[in-house]
Design a protein around this motif. Structure first.
Motif, PDB file in Angstrom:
ATOM      1  N   GLY A 138       0.796  -1.227   0.000  1.00 45.00           N
ATOM      2  CA  GLY A 138       0.000   0.000   0.000  1.00 45.00           C
ATOM      3  C   GLY A 138       0.824   1.270   0.000  1.00 45.00           C
ATOM      4  N   GLY A 190       1.079  -2.139  -4.300  1.00 45.04           N
ATOM      5  CA  GLY A 190      -0.335  -2.371  -4.019  1.00 45.04           C
ATOM      6  C   GLY A 190      -1.118  -1.072  -4.141  1.00 45.04           C
ATOM      7  N   GLN A 191      -2.415  -1.162  -3.887  1.00 42.39           N
ATOM      8  CA  GLN A 191      -3.289  -0.007  -4.082  1.00 42.39           C
ATOM      9  C   GLN A 191      -2.929   1.123  -3.125  1.00 42.39           C
ATOM     10  N   GLN A 237      -5.792   7.165  -1.722  1.00 43.67           N
ATOM     11  CA  GLN A 237      -6.422   7.925  -2.793  1.00 43.67           C
ATOM     12  C   GLN A 237      -5.906   9.365  -2.870  1.00 43.67           C
ATOM     13  N   ALA A 257      -2.635   9.156  -4.625  1.00 44.61           N
ATOM     14  CA  ALA A 257      -2.811   8.835  -6.033  1.00 44.61           C
ATOM     15  C   ALA A 257      -3.276  10.048  -6.820  1.00 44.61           C
ATOM     16  N   ILE A 288       1.510   0.202 -10.213  1.00 40.38           N
ATOM     17  CA  ILE A 288       1.018  -0.481  -9.013  1.00 40.38           C
ATOM     18  C   ILE A 288       1.536  -1.904  -9.089  1.00 40.38           C
TER      19      ILE A 288
END
Length: 354
Positions: free
Chosen positions: A207, A232-233, A236, A239, A353
């Motif tokens: 993450g 990983g993600q 937000q 991002a 990612i």
């Protein structure tokens, strides 16, 4: 190297000097072809002749480049400078403005000529790269791209930042690099909010955003590249900020061309970042020149006052940093061409990612 020295000599009338004393690492390397000479002597350039004043460790290396009258082997470097100036009856000696005070004080006391500090004389000449230098910078940028591709193929959660740094170092050296031009930056998670933090024992975790900033010498010339990727993600907020940084970097690169003002270039990207609400989180300049050294002219920042010239190479490196959360930076090496620009580092700038 003679052509480079002639370019320096051609500036003497404009600078109102009769000689120039070279002592800094990058400039000695540029004018003599020998790296790591700083502190081991001086290059004394007169209007129609050149003297290398150094010690016996360099005698064999320079014997073919300088005849016995112009290669002065001694340990009394500054005394020899004064002797040559007196013998040649030189009027005004210019010197680099970062000359140590002890050296300046000796010259001021013992030199028969006038002394004047002149900043960025050789550095301005170095900004314009020859075709061979551009080829070298293309090659080192290509190696940087390969290094990033290698790291993103092996990095995983649970590795330490220092592990990533060491693996990159081994890859780059195995593929021809002589060494890094600065301490490699590998920062994960909240530590990526440190623009110039260095790799530590900290573990990379799922993450996180990870920022990798590195430069390596290849045949004397360095790259300087930064990428940020996700394990990983990602968060937000991070991002979304990343997309703004990517957009701002491209907007600046789009404006790179001969005649562009460095402060204006900085303003293009900084406005976009500020309009997106991240202005306070961008706390450094937009870029700088590279070549034999990791930081050369021009400086691309709010206080930059230089104009881009063709055949120079600059970095463009906006970033955004959130203390306690993380950060990101994207940096590329960009050649200023006669009509615009060429991005030398070409690795993807999309947020990977992994």
């Amino acid at each position: 190297m003679s052509g480079r020295i002639e370019r320096l000599q051609a500036r003497f009338d404009q600078l109102k000097i009769d000689a120039f004393l070279v002592s800094s690492e990058g400039n000695l390397h540029y004018l003599t072809g020998m790296a790591d000479m700083a502190g081991d002597g001086y290059l004394l350039v007169l209007a129609k002749s050149v003297y290398l004043i150094t010690d016996a460790r360099y005698q064999t290396a320079f014997a073919a480049q300088f005849d016995k009258d112009h290669l002065i082997i001694t340990r009394d470097y500054l005394g020899a400078v004064c002797d040559v100036i007196a013998d040649q009856q030189t009027g005004v000696l210019g010197f680099e403005d970062d000359l140590p005070y002890t050296a300046y004080s000796f010259l001021d006391e013992n030199l028969v000529s006038d002394l004047v500090a002149i900043p960025n004389v050789v550095e301005q000449i170095r900004m314009v790269k020859s075709a061979d230098e551009i080829d070298q910078l293309r090659a080192t940028a290509k190696l940087a791209d390969a290094g990033f591709e290698y790291i993103t193929s092996i990095v995983r959660p649970g590795m330490r930042e220092i592990d990533v740094s060491n693996l990159l170092d081994a890859f780059m050296r195995t593929h021809g690099a002589s060494g890094p031009s600065f301490t490699t930056i590998v920062l994960g998670g909240a530590r990526a909010a440190l623009p110039h933090g260095t790799a530590s024992q900290a573990l990379l975790t799922a993450g996180q955003l990870v920022t990798l900033d590195f430069g390596y010498f290849l045949n004397g010339y360095t790259s300087d590249m930064t990428r940020t990727f996700a394990l990983g993600q990602p968060n937000q907020k991070l991002a979304a900020a990343y997309e703004t940084v990517k957009m701002a970097q491209q907007a600046v690169i789009d404006q790179v061309k001969p005649g562009a003002l460095s402060a204006d270039l900085d303003g293009v990207g900084r406005r976009l970042i500020t309009e997106a609400g991240y202005g306070d989180a961008f706390n450094h300049g937009m870029g700088h020149g590279i070549g034999l050294e990791i930081h050369e002219g021009p400086l691309i920042s709010t206080r930059g006052d230089e104009t881009l010239v063709s055949n120079s190479v600059v970095t463009v490196e906006p970033g955004v940093y959130f203390p306690g959360l993380g950060g990101m930076r994207i940096e590329d090496d960009v050649l200023v061409t006669e009509t615009g620009h060429e991005r030398l580092t070409t690795a993807t700038r999309d947020l990977l990612i992994l």
